[in-house]
Design an enzyme around this catalytic site. Sequence first.
Site, PDB file in Angstrom:
ATOM      1  N   ASN A   1      42.731  47.514  37.641  1.00  0.00           N
ATOM      2  CA  ASN A   1      43.652  48.104  36.507  1.00  0.00           C
ATOM      3  C   ASN A   1      44.872  47.163  36.466  1.00  0.00           C
ATOM      4  O   ASN A   1      45.727  47.412  37.809  1.00  0.00           O
ATOM      5  CB  ASN A   1      43.903  49.372  36.514  1.00  0.00           C
ATOM      6  CG  ASN A   1      44.782  49.936  35.420  1.00  0.00           C
ATOM      7  OD1 ASN A   1      45.571  48.890  34.819  1.00  0.00           O
ATOM      8  ND2 ASN A   1      44.892  51.082  35.137  1.00  0.00           N
TER       9      ASN A   1
ATOM     10  N   CYS B   1      50.760  51.021  30.795  1.00  0.00           N
ATOM     11  CA  CYS B   1      49.404  50.295  30.687  1.00  0.00           C
ATOM     12  C   CYS B   1      49.069  49.836  29.168  1.00  0.00           C
ATOM     13  O   CYS B   1      48.499  48.853  28.868  1.00  0.00           O
ATOM     14  CB  CYS B   1      48.226  50.954  31.361  1.00  0.00           C
ATOM     15  SG  CYS B   1      48.294  51.314  32.894  1.00  0.00           S
TER      16      CYS B   1
ATOM     17  N   HIS C   1      41.533  48.402  27.415  1.00  0.00           N
ATOM     18  CA  HIS C   1      42.514  48.411  28.724  1.00  0.00           C
ATOM     19  C   HIS C   1      41.517  48.617  29.609  1.00  0.00           C
ATOM     20  O   HIS C   1      40.582  49.476  29.736  1.00  0.00           O
ATOM     21  CB  HIS C   1      43.505  49.521  28.641  1.00  0.00           C
ATOM     22  CG  HIS C   1      44.064  49.672  29.818  1.00  0.00           C
ATOM     23  ND1 HIS C   1      44.846  48.752  30.688  1.00  0.00           N
ATOM     24  CD2 HIS C   1      44.280  51.039  30.541  1.00  0.00           C
ATOM     25  CE1 HIS C   1      45.249  49.254  31.845  1.00  0.00           C
ATOM     26  NE2 HIS C   1      45.070  50.634  31.857  1.00  0.00           N
TER      27      HIS C   1
HETATM   28  N1  COA Z   1      37.331  57.806  47.770  1.00  0.00           N
HETATM   29  C1  COA Z   1      36.698  59.105  47.956  1.00  0.00           C
HETATM   30  N2  COA Z   1      37.072  60.176  47.548  1.00  0.00           N
HETATM   31  C2  COA Z   1      38.175  60.160  46.868  1.00  0.00           C
HETATM   32  C3  COA Z   1      38.676  59.182  46.556  1.00  0.00           C
HETATM   33  C4  COA Z   1      38.427  57.789  47.012  1.00  0.00           C
HETATM   34  N3  COA Z   1      39.275  56.635  46.772  1.00  0.00           N
HETATM   35  N4  COA Z   1      39.795  59.606  45.506  1.00  0.00           N
HETATM   36  C5  COA Z   1      39.645  60.910  45.280  1.00  0.00           C
HETATM   37  N5  COA Z   1      38.612  61.218  46.075  1.00  0.00           N
HETATM   38  C6  COA Z   1      38.077  62.878  46.335  1.00  0.00           C
HETATM   39  C7  COA Z   1      39.235  63.724  45.855  1.00  0.00           C
HETATM   40  O1  COA Z   1      40.113  63.961  47.030  1.00  0.00           O
HETATM   41  C8  COA Z   1      38.374  64.923  45.421  1.00  0.00           C
HETATM   42  O2  COA Z   1      37.869  65.328  46.824  1.00  0.00           O
HETATM   43  P1  COA Z   1      37.647  66.837  46.757  1.00  0.00           P
HETATM   44  O3  COA Z   1      36.529  67.349  45.858  1.00  0.00           O
HETATM   45  O4  COA Z   1      37.338  67.459  48.121  1.00  0.00           O
HETATM   46  O5  COA Z   1      39.059  67.745  46.396  1.00  0.00           O
HETATM   47  C9  COA Z   1      37.181  64.473  45.024  1.00  0.00           C
HETATM   48  O6  COA Z   1      37.285  62.893  45.191  1.00  0.00           O
HETATM   49  C10 COA Z   1      37.134  64.379  43.251  1.00  0.00           C
HETATM   50  O7  COA Z   1      38.298  63.844  42.876  1.00  0.00           O
HETATM   51  P2  COA Z   1      38.852  63.625  41.608  1.00  0.00           P
HETATM   52  O8  COA Z   1      40.081  63.263  41.316  1.00  0.00           O
HETATM   53  O9  COA Z   1      38.402  64.873  40.745  1.00  0.00           O
HETATM   54  O10 COA Z   1      37.870  62.479  41.140  1.00  0.00           O
HETATM   55  P3  COA Z   1      37.524  61.533  39.943  1.00  0.00           P
HETATM   56  O11 COA Z   1      35.764  61.432  39.622  1.00  0.00           O
HETATM   57  O12 COA Z   1      38.173  62.033  38.711  1.00  0.00           O
HETATM   58  O13 COA Z   1      37.741  60.143  40.223  1.00  0.00           O
HETATM   59  C11 COA Z   1      39.623  58.713  39.885  1.00  0.00           C
HETATM   60  C12 COA Z   1      39.207  59.731  40.445  1.00  0.00           C
HETATM   61  C13 COA Z   1      41.123  58.314  40.057  1.00  0.00           C
HETATM   62  C14 COA Z   1      38.607  57.473  39.868  1.00  0.00           C
HETATM   63  C15 COA Z   1      39.413  59.150  38.211  1.00  0.00           C
HETATM   64  O14 COA Z   1      39.995  60.334  38.113  1.00  0.00           O
HETATM   65  C16 COA Z   1      40.199  58.150  37.224  1.00  0.00           C
HETATM   66  O15 COA Z   1      39.723  56.976  37.084  1.00  0.00           O
HETATM   67  N6  COA Z   1      40.877  58.561  36.504  1.00  0.00           N
HETATM   68  C17 COA Z   1      41.743  57.887  35.378  1.00  0.00           C
HETATM   69  C18 COA Z   1      42.800  57.281  36.086  1.00  0.00           C
HETATM   70  C19 COA Z   1      43.248  56.102  35.349  1.00  0.00           C
HETATM   71  O16 COA Z   1      42.731  55.514  34.392  1.00  0.00           O
HETATM   72  N7  COA Z   1      44.485  55.883  35.389  1.00  0.00           N
HETATM   73  C20 COA Z   1      45.320  54.670  34.699  1.00  0.00           C
HETATM   74  C21 COA Z   1      45.384  55.117  33.289  1.00  0.00           C
HETATM   75  S1  COA Z   1      46.204  53.769  32.573  1.00  0.00           S
END
Ligand code: COA
Length: 322
Positions: free
Chosen positions: A279, A114, A249
């Site tokens: 993204n 990215c 980004h």
């Molecule tokens: N819908 C519903 N629940 C979801 C889900 C979705 N699409 N994706 C994950 N969950 C669940 C998980 O399974 C977890 O459940 P659990 O508590 O029962 O285990 C819960 O939601 C929390 O998961 P978590 O990964 O801690 O959530 P989060 O608040 O961190 O949000 C992202 C997840 C992916 C949205 C977030 O971590 C994120 O945006 N991270 C950065 C990613 C990024 O920018 N990547 C590219 C970099 S260039």
Amino acid sequence: MIRYSRVIGTGGYLPEEIRTNEEISKTVDTSDSWIYERTGIKSRRIAGPNESAASMAEIAARQAIEAADCDPETIDLIIVATGTPDHVYPSTGCLLQQRLGIKNAAAFDVQAACSGSIFALNIADQYIKSGAAKKVLIVGTEVCSRIVDWTDRGTCILFGDGAGAILLGASEQAGVLSTHIHSDGEFKDLLYCPNPQAATDTNKSELGFISMRGNEVFKVAVNTLGRIVDETLEANKMNKSDIDWLVPHQANIRIIMATAKKLKMSMNQVVVTLENQGNTSSASVLLAFNEAIRDGRIKRGQVVLLEAFGAGFTWGSALIKY
Ligand code: COA
């Protein structure tokens, strides 16, 4: 005489198909409200069956060339940032060169996930400042939808397709003020996309889809982007208040808001496109930059901070006097 690289044209392309959160919730266990609250994304664009990184790059590049009112034959160098190239080789840069019919340029790809377009900007700026090139075309182009596992709710909600372009030209007038790029391969396992065809026997069973530990990526991204903001300001002996626009980004609205807060910037000074684009990896910063230039928000003479973070990890920034 100081020689700068200056933005002389920008372009962008988004494919027609819109995939909403509601549509995704029909195939994986998620909901529009969960996705929107955690990421700020409502929909993303999906490339058509006959579109590719190269075909989208061509449209964005032609727009940038037209905006600069430039003879394509005067372009010395083409740098394409992509993690989803049409082929392993030739590079998407070469495919783009052929599509544009530019004979006298060298062309290659940069792979920094990215952060790719910031890495490409960094390279282009060195070429122009050193006098090795006069005009450099930079394109970030991605078909993320083809490396996303549409059964993985942790990743499929995040990504979209598109292409953004910048044409840089040599100038005595201030343009790119500084660029900063970094990498740390220690984080290789938090966010990766395997290439099964070239893998060792132990990794051959992996499919070529994005794999991510989202929560951990999130935390490192927020800290790292905070640090790069400080580094960029220090390098230019500038204050936070000297920056007119933040073009981040587009990964997650909460990451973007944390960077804006660090800069004490109102969200009115931040270009956000992710709500309807998701993204788009290396295309995202260039798409956002192009959008804000074309709709008149970013004006000539204003100071713009571009930043990105991606797999590797890689991260970088570019401070530009537009
Ligand atoms: N819908 C519903 N629940 C979801 C889900 C979705 N699409 N994706 C994950 N969950 C669940 C998980 O399974 C977890 O459940 P659990 O508590 O029962 O285990 C819960 O939601 C929390 O998961 P978590 O990964 O801690 O959530 P989060 O608040 O961190 O949000 C992202 C997840 C992916 C949205 C977030 O971590 C994120 O945006 N991270 C950065 C990613 C990024 O920018 N990547 C590219 C970099 S260039």
